[in-house]
Design an enzyme around this catalytic site. Sequence first.
Site, mmCIF file in Angstrom:
data_model
loop_
_atom_site.group_PDB
_atom_site.id
_atom_site.type_symbol
_atom_site.label_atom_id
_atom_site.label_comp_id
_atom_site.label_asym_id
_atom_site.label_seq_id
_atom_site.Cartn_x
_atom_site.Cartn_y
_atom_site.Cartn_z
ATOM 1 N N HIS A 76 -34.895 5.885 -38.780
ATOM 2 C CA HIS A 76 -35.993 6.042 -39.737
ATOM 3 C C HIS A 76 -35.540 5.457 -41.066
ATOM 4 O O HIS A 76 -34.457 4.935 -41.194
ATOM 5 C CB HIS A 76 -36.307 7.527 -39.956
ATOM 6 C CG HIS A 76 -36.772 8.228 -38.733
ATOM 7 N ND1 HIS A 76 -38.001 8.006 -38.171
ATOM 8 C CD2 HIS A 76 -36.172 9.171 -37.972
ATOM 9 C CE1 HIS A 76 -38.142 8.780 -37.109
ATOM 10 N NE2 HIS A 76 -37.048 9.494 -36.957
ATOM 11 N N CYS B 125 -38.072 6.235 -32.759
ATOM 12 C CA CYS B 125 -37.847 7.632 -32.384
ATOM 13 C C CYS B 125 -38.839 8.120 -31.323
ATOM 14 O O CYS B 125 -38.725 7.728 -30.174
ATOM 15 C CB CYS B 125 -37.821 8.503 -33.628
ATOM 16 S SG CYS B 125 -36.884 10.022 -33.370
HETATM 17 N N1 GLN Z 1 -39.935 14.671 -30.714
HETATM 18 C C1 GLN Z 1 -38.856 13.747 -30.484
HETATM 19 C C2 GLN Z 1 -37.480 14.402 -30.491
HETATM 20 O O1 GLN Z 1 -37.264 15.374 -31.169
HETATM 21 C C3 GLN Z 1 -38.895 12.604 -31.486
HETATM 22 C C4 GLN Z 1 -38.635 13.056 -32.896
HETATM 23 C C5 GLN Z 1 -38.880 11.986 -33.923
HETATM 24 O O2 GLN Z 1 -39.702 11.112 -33.751
HETATM 25 N N2 GLN Z 1 -38.201 12.081 -35.031
HETATM 26 O O3 GLN Z 1 -36.583 13.932 -29.823
#
Ligand code: GLN
Length: 238
Positions: free
Chosen positions: A192, A95
Amino acid sequence: MSTDSAISIVWIYPDLLSTYGDRGNMLILARRAALRGFPVQTIEVRSDQRLPSTADIYLLGGGEDGPQALAAQRLLADGGLHRAVAQGSVVFAVCAGYQLLGGSFFAKGAKCGGLNLLDLNSDRGPSRAVGELGGTIDPRLGLPPLTGFENHGGRTHLGPSVAPLARVTTGIGNDGSTEGAWRGKLLGTYSHGPALARNPALADLLLRWATGMDVLAPLDDTWSDRLRAERTAATAVS
Ligand code: GLN
């Protein structure tokens, strides 16, 4: 990795990039390596510490926009991850960690420079992508379908020198069509869960890349197989 030394696994910046149980990815890799009889060394490197550049596997987790932007700045200043990639280390990024491997990403409305280790760029999507994420993985990797949970505002656009990790069957991933990316021994995903607990064959791929072994002794993956079957059935009817 030489045969007499431990597999070294570096978790990059747990103080910044650890929003979704990312420690689980390190634990799964270490456990699956140990069950095959490999000595393992796990190293947690906080964002105020120098990154070693000779480890076998580097892990980058998910994070909110602010910590993500800070992590990118510190990794660029440190240079250790670039040196590690140049000497053939494995990188697994989730992510926010995945986005920051590319050329650019957006955080708190601002465009931020990434590490330029993968040929991709991220912008913002029309809405946040939250929910189950599934897909059929690039057949060259020889893995069962990807499952996981996604929660991100960014959308990721791949350049010609990276391949999508998967074709999306559930959720959004990069853009509603493809999910994640890989090139050489670098692999990123929006999954995740933690991703390697839900996708143990993906953990074994990283271990095979790190050890240079084509085959690892099989392990009992009944529980993750059941979860994959359950989530696939649930998302098919919803
Ligand atoms: N901040 C990033 C987004 O919202 C990654 C989010 C995350 O790692 N879940 O796209």
